[in-house]
Scaffold this motif. Structure first.
Motif, PDB file in Angstrom:
ATOM      1  N   LYS A 116       7.959   3.490  -8.006  1.00 28.14           N
ATOM      2  CA  LYS A 116       8.713   4.743  -8.089  1.00 28.14           C
ATOM      3  C   LYS A 116       8.389   5.472  -9.382  1.00 28.14           C
ATOM      4  O   LYS A 116       8.198   6.697  -9.390  1.00 28.14           O
ATOM      5  N   GLN A 117       8.310   4.741 -10.481  1.00 30.97           N
ATOM      6  CA  GLN A 117       7.984   5.353 -11.768  1.00 30.97           C
ATOM      7  C   GLN A 117       6.567   5.912 -11.763  1.00 30.97           C
ATOM      8  O   GLN A 117       6.323   7.017 -12.252  1.00 30.97           O
ATOM      9  N   THR A 118       5.634   5.153 -11.196  1.00 32.95           N
ATOM     10  CA  THR A 118       4.245   5.605 -11.131  1.00 32.95           C
ATOM     11  C   THR A 118       4.123   6.864 -10.292  1.00 32.95           C
ATOM     12  O   THR A 118       3.464   7.830 -10.695  1.00 32.95           O
TER      13      THR A 118
ATOM     14  N   GLY B 104       6.522   8.987  -9.582  1.00 34.98           N
ATOM     15  CA  GLY B 104       7.218  10.052 -10.307  1.00 34.98           C
ATOM     16  C   GLY B 104       6.308  10.665 -11.353  1.00 34.98           C
ATOM     17  O   GLY B 104       6.281  11.882 -11.545  1.00 34.98           O
ATOM     18  N   ALA B 105       5.531   9.810 -12.028  1.00 39.28           N
ATOM     19  CA  ALA B 105       4.586  10.317 -13.026  1.00 39.28           C
ATOM     20  C   ALA B 105       3.469  11.108 -12.358  1.00 39.28           C
ATOM     21  O   ALA B 105       3.003  12.121 -12.896  1.00 39.28           O
ATOM     22  N   LEU B 106       3.046  10.670 -11.184  1.00 43.42           N
ATOM     23  CA  LEU B 106       2.003  11.408 -10.462  1.00 43.42           C
ATOM     24  C   LEU B 106       2.491  12.792 -10.044  1.00 43.42           C
ATOM     25  O   LEU B 106       1.717  13.739  -9.979  1.00 43.42           O
ATOM     26  N   GLU B 107       3.786  12.891  -9.746  1.00 43.22           N
ATOM     27  CA  GLU B 107       4.348  14.172  -9.312  1.00 43.22           C
ATOM     28  C   GLU B 107       4.580  15.112 -10.481  1.00 43.22           C
ATOM     29  O   GLU B 107       4.658  16.314 -10.297  1.00 43.22           O
ATOM     30  N   SER B 108       4.693  14.574 -11.686  1.00 44.21           N
ATOM     31  CA  SER B 108       4.946  15.394 -12.864  1.00 44.21           C
ATOM     32  C   SER B 108       3.660  16.080 -13.307  1.00 44.21           C
ATOM     33  O   SER B 108       2.685  15.414 -13.647  1.00 44.21           O
ATOM     34  N   PRO B 109       3.630  17.408 -13.344  1.00 46.58           N
ATOM     35  CA  PRO B 109       2.400  18.121 -13.713  1.00 46.58           C
ATOM     36  C   PRO B 109       1.935  17.800 -15.131  1.00 46.58           C
ATOM     37  O   PRO B 109       0.749  17.776 -15.405  1.00 46.58           O
ATOM     38  N   THR B 110       2.859  17.510 -16.032  1.00 45.80           N
ATOM     39  CA  THR B 110       2.459  17.238 -17.415  1.00 45.80           C
ATOM     40  C   THR B 110       1.783  15.880 -17.556  1.00 45.80           C
ATOM     41  O   THR B 110       0.977  15.683 -18.451  1.00 45.80           O
ATOM     42  N   LYS B 111       2.085  14.960 -16.677  1.00 45.81           N
ATOM     43  CA  LYS B 111       1.499  13.627 -16.776  1.00 45.81           C
ATOM     44  C   LYS B 111       0.293  13.437 -15.881  1.00 45.81           C
ATOM     45  O   LYS B 111      -0.367  12.419 -15.955  1.00 45.81           O
ATOM     46  N   GLN B 112      -0.028  14.417 -15.055  1.00 52.29           N
ATOM     47  CA  GLN B 112      -1.156  14.263 -14.142  1.00 52.29           C
ATOM     48  C   GLN B 112      -2.465  14.096 -14.898  1.00 52.29           C
ATOM     49  O   GLN B 112      -3.343  13.366 -14.468  1.00 52.29           O
TER      50      GLN B 112
ATOM     51  N   ILE C  77      -3.430  -0.063  -9.640  1.00 51.85           N
ATOM     52  CA  ILE C  77      -2.582  -0.174  -8.453  1.00 51.85           C
ATOM     53  C   ILE C  77      -2.399  -1.644  -8.093  1.00 51.85           C
ATOM     54  O   ILE C  77      -1.289  -2.098  -7.847  1.00 51.85           O
ATOM     55  N   ARG C  78      -3.488  -2.406  -8.087  1.00 49.92           N
ATOM     56  CA  ARG C  78      -3.402  -3.828  -7.731  1.00 49.92           C
ATOM     57  C   ARG C  78      -2.483  -4.587  -8.679  1.00 49.92           C
ATOM     58  O   ARG C  78      -1.756  -5.472  -8.265  1.00 49.92           O
ATOM     59  N   SER C  79      -2.533  -4.225  -9.965  1.00 51.28           N
ATOM     60  CA  SER C  79      -1.700  -4.942 -10.929  1.00 51.28           C
ATOM     61  C   SER C  79      -0.217  -4.746 -10.636  1.00 51.28           C
ATOM     62  O   SER C  79       0.609  -5.569 -10.999  1.00 51.28           O
ATOM     63  N   GLN C  80       0.131  -3.654  -9.943  1.00 50.18           N
ATOM     64  CA  GLN C  80       1.522  -3.414  -9.570  1.00 50.18           C
ATOM     65  C   GLN C  80       2.008  -4.421  -8.536  1.00 50.18           C
ATOM     66  O   GLN C  80       3.191  -4.714  -8.465  1.00 50.18           O
TER      67      GLN C  80
END
Length: 116
Positions: free
Chosen positions: A81-83, A85-93, A104-107
């Motif tokens: 969810k956090q990842t 959410g960060a992908l959806e945030s334009p500043t963190k893209q 992704i695998r490490s998740q």
């Protein structure tokens, strides 16, 4: 004709919780815009839930182990969810442009040592 072994009520409830968690992971991936990244997340989710000889896995696991794996899965869900959410945030893209399959695998890695 062979009769199927029935699950106890406890295992039936645990099984429904596992399936619910699995579905929640997949619903969450719908929010990912990139088709390629969405497919990679879904592939890793499937691998994370798959066990060798899945048909026999309920017979070979005890209740405590299943509960542990459920709680582990819920932790991974929060991280996903956090990842996302960060992908959806334009500043963190920009920062996440280098997100690769290893991240992704490490998740979703399940380490037997975590359990001990």
């Amino acid at each position: 004709m062979m009769q199927k072994e029935t699950l106890s009520l406890r295992f039936f409830i645990l099984r429904s919780q596992v399936l619910s968690l699995y579905r929640t992971f997949f619903r969450l991936t719908k929010r990912i815009q990139s088709t390629e990244l969405k497919l990679e997340f879904r592939k890793e989710i499937r691998l994370g839930f798959r066990t060798p000889h899945a048909e026999n896995s309920w017979k070979n696991r005890n209740e405590a182990e299943i509960k542990y794996l459920l709680s582990y899965g819920k932790q991974r869900l929060q991280e996903l969810k956090q990842t996302i959410g960060a992908l959806e945030s334009p500043t963190k893209q920009q920062d996440l442009a280098n997100l690769d399959i290893e991240t992704i695998r490490s998740q979703f890695e399940y380490d037997e040592d975590d359990k001990k």
